[in-house]
Design a protein around this motif. Structure first.
Motif, PDB file in Angstrom:
ATOM      1  N   HIS A  57      45.859  53.720   7.201  1.00  0.00           N
ATOM      2  CA  HIS A  57      44.470  53.681   7.648  1.00  0.00           C
ATOM      3  C   HIS A  57      44.316  54.103   9.099  1.00  0.00           C
ATOM      4  CE1 HIS A  57      42.922  52.043   3.945  1.00  0.00           C
ATOM      5  NE2 HIS A  57      43.938  51.216   3.919  1.00  0.00           N
ATOM      6  N   GLU A  58      45.369  54.555   9.708  1.00  0.00           N
ATOM      7  CA  GLU A  58      45.304  55.040  11.083  1.00  0.00           C
ATOM      8  C   GLU A  58      44.956  56.526  11.072  1.00  0.00           C
ATOM      9  OE1 GLU A  58      45.520  53.251  13.868  1.00  0.00           O
ATOM     10  OE2 GLU A  58      45.603  51.523  12.526  1.00  0.00           O
ATOM     11  N   PRO A  59      44.058  56.956  11.942  1.00  0.00           N
ATOM     12  CA  PRO A  59      43.733  58.387  11.996  1.00  0.00           C
ATOM     13  C   PRO A  59      44.904  59.167  12.601  1.00  0.00           C
ATOM     14  CG  PRO A  59      42.645  57.223  13.768  1.00  0.00           C
ATOM     15  CD  PRO A  59      43.291  56.178  12.912  1.00  0.00           C
ATOM     16  N   PRO A  60      44.983  60.441  12.307  1.00  0.00           N
ATOM     17  CA  PRO A  60      46.051  61.242  12.913  1.00  0.00           C
ATOM     18  C   PRO A  60      45.853  61.332  14.425  1.00  0.00           C
ATOM     19  CG  PRO A  60      44.493  62.632  11.755  1.00  0.00           C
ATOM     20  CD  PRO A  60      44.114  61.216  11.447  1.00  0.00           C
ATOM     21  N   ASP A  79      22.560  60.037  20.827  1.00  0.00           N
ATOM     22  CA  ASP A  79      22.962  60.480  22.162  1.00  0.00           C
ATOM     23  C   ASP A  79      23.216  61.984  22.215  1.00  0.00           C
ATOM     24  OD1 ASP A  79      25.294  60.677  20.762  1.00  0.00           O
ATOM     25  OD2 ASP A  79      26.515  59.529  22.163  1.00  0.00           O
ATOM     26  N   GLY A  80      23.084  62.678  21.097  1.00  0.00           N
ATOM     27  CA  GLY A  80      23.264  64.122  21.062  1.00  0.00           C
ATOM     28  C   GLY A  80      24.697  64.563  20.827  1.00  0.00           C
ATOM     29  N   ASN A  81      25.627  63.620  20.755  1.00  0.00           N
ATOM     30  CA  ASN A  81      27.034  63.968  20.588  1.00  0.00           C
ATOM     31  C   ASN A  81      27.561  63.599  19.202  1.00  0.00           C
ATOM     32  OD1 ASN A  81      29.363  65.105  21.549  1.00  0.00           O
ATOM     33  ND2 ASN A  81      30.143  63.206  22.409  1.00  0.00           N
ATOM     34  N   HIS A  82      26.829  62.790  18.463  1.00  0.00           N
ATOM     35  CA  HIS A  82      27.256  62.368  17.128  1.00  0.00           C
ATOM     36  C   HIS A  82      26.462  63.144  16.078  1.00  0.00           C
ATOM     37  CE1 HIS A  82      28.313  58.978  19.702  1.00  0.00           C
ATOM     38  NE2 HIS A  82      29.244  58.694  18.812  1.00  0.00           N
ATOM     39  N   SER A  83      27.155  63.651  15.045  1.00  0.00           N
ATOM     40  CA  SER A  83      26.455  64.347  13.969  1.00  0.00           C
ATOM     41  C   SER A  83      25.626  63.343  13.174  1.00  0.00           C
ATOM     42  CB  SER A  83      27.451  65.063  13.056  1.00  0.00           C
ATOM     43  OG  SER A  83      28.242  64.116  12.364  1.00  0.00           O
ATOM     44  N   HIS A  89      35.266  56.062  12.266  1.00  0.00           N
ATOM     45  CA  HIS A  89      36.638  55.852  11.803  1.00  0.00           C
ATOM     46  C   HIS A  89      37.281  57.147  11.328  1.00  0.00           C
ATOM     47  CE1 HIS A  89      36.221  51.548  12.124  1.00  0.00           C
ATOM     48  NE2 HIS A  89      35.063  51.637  11.479  1.00  0.00           N
ATOM     49  N   GLU A  90      36.506  58.156  11.018  1.00  0.00           N
ATOM     50  CA  GLU A  90      37.047  59.400  10.470  1.00  0.00           C
ATOM     51  C   GLU A  90      36.788  60.621  11.349  1.00  0.00           C
ATOM     52  OE1 GLU A  90      38.829  59.742   7.650  1.00  0.00           O
ATOM     53  OE2 GLU A  90      38.750  57.590   7.321  1.00  0.00           O
ATOM     54  N   ASN A  91      35.657  60.656  12.043  1.00  0.00           N
ATOM     55  CA  ASN A  91      35.264  61.843  12.792  1.00  0.00           C
ATOM     56  C   ASN A  91      35.509  61.644  14.282  1.00  0.00           C
ATOM     57  OD1 ASN A  91      32.666  61.512  10.591  1.00  0.00           O
ATOM     58  ND2 ASN A  91      34.017  63.259  10.442  1.00  0.00           N
ATOM     59  N   ALA A  92      36.204  62.605  14.874  1.00  0.00           N
ATOM     60  CA  ALA A  92      36.456  62.541  16.312  1.00  0.00           C
ATOM     61  C   ALA A  92      35.335  63.253  17.065  1.00  0.00           C
ATOM     62  CB  ALA A  92      37.786  63.203  16.632  1.00  0.00           C
ATOM     63  N   LEU A  93      35.116  62.828  18.285  1.00  0.00           N
ATOM     64  CA  LEU A  93      34.195  63.503  19.195  1.00  0.00           C
ATOM     65  C   LEU A  93      35.003  64.519  20.001  1.00  0.00           C
ATOM     66  CD1 LEU A  93      32.202  60.374  20.386  1.00  0.00           C
ATOM     67  CD2 LEU A  93      31.477  62.112  18.756  1.00  0.00           C
ATOM     68  N   PRO A  94      34.360  65.362  20.797  1.00  0.00           N
ATOM     69  CA  PRO A  94      35.133  66.323  21.592  1.00  0.00           C
ATOM     70  C   PRO A  94      36.164  65.658  22.516  1.00  0.00           C
ATOM     71  CG  PRO A  94      32.833  66.960  21.573  1.00  0.00           C
ATOM     72  CD  PRO A  94      32.922  65.631  20.896  1.00  0.00           C
ATOM     73  N   GLY A  96      37.764  62.732  21.756  1.00  0.00           N
ATOM     74  CA  GLY A  96      38.725  61.968  20.971  1.00  0.00           C
ATOM     75  C   GLY A  96      38.015  60.970  20.066  1.00  0.00           C
ATOM     76  N   TYR A  97      38.806  60.091  19.445  1.00  0.00           N
ATOM     77  CA  TYR A  97      38.237  59.077  18.560  1.00  0.00           C
ATOM     78  C   TYR A  97      37.554  57.998  19.391  1.00  0.00           C
ATOM     79  CZ  TYR A  97      40.857  61.139  14.739  1.00  0.00           C
ATOM     80  OH  TYR A  97      41.330  61.997  13.816  1.00  0.00           O
TER      81      TYR A  97
END
Length: 102
Positions: A57-60, A79-83, A89-94, A96-97
């Motif tokens: 369950h750990e992200p890469p 905030d304009g940075n999240h889709s 838990h699955e999607n990283a931001l520019p 990092g997680y």
């Protein structure tokens, strides 16, 4: 020319193949559903459960590739940075997680 015995055998087999179309097909499909389909679904569920138990369950590790997570303008929500369907838990931001993962 065919022998009379082989002709009689052909007639019996031919008649048997046409007899199953009237009343026995619903019963046949019902039996196939219980004997093949339900156990098949049970095997698929068991397989998915076992794979879920083995899954880490750990992200890469985050690697900031330059061609991923490009933001040319802010999203029109939050905030304009999240889709729109962002999952922390699955999607990283520019950068990092987000935060600690469990």
């Amino acid at each position: 020319m065919a022998s009379p015995a082989s002709m009689a055998g052909r007639r019996v087999l031919s008649a048997a193949s046409h007899a199953g179309h009237e009343g026995g097909s619903a019963r046949t499909w019902k039996i196939l559903s219980f004997v093949l389909a339900l156990p098949g679904v049970a095997v698929c569920i068991a397989n998915a459960y076992m794979k879920m138990q083995q899954h880490s369950h750990e992200p890469p590790e985050f690697v900031a590739y330059s061609h991923l997570r490009i933001r040319t303008k802010k999203w029109p929500w939050g905030d304009g940075n999240h889709s729109l369907f962002h999952n922390p838990h699955e999607n990283a931001l520019p950068e990092g997680y987000e935060g600690p993962h469990h």
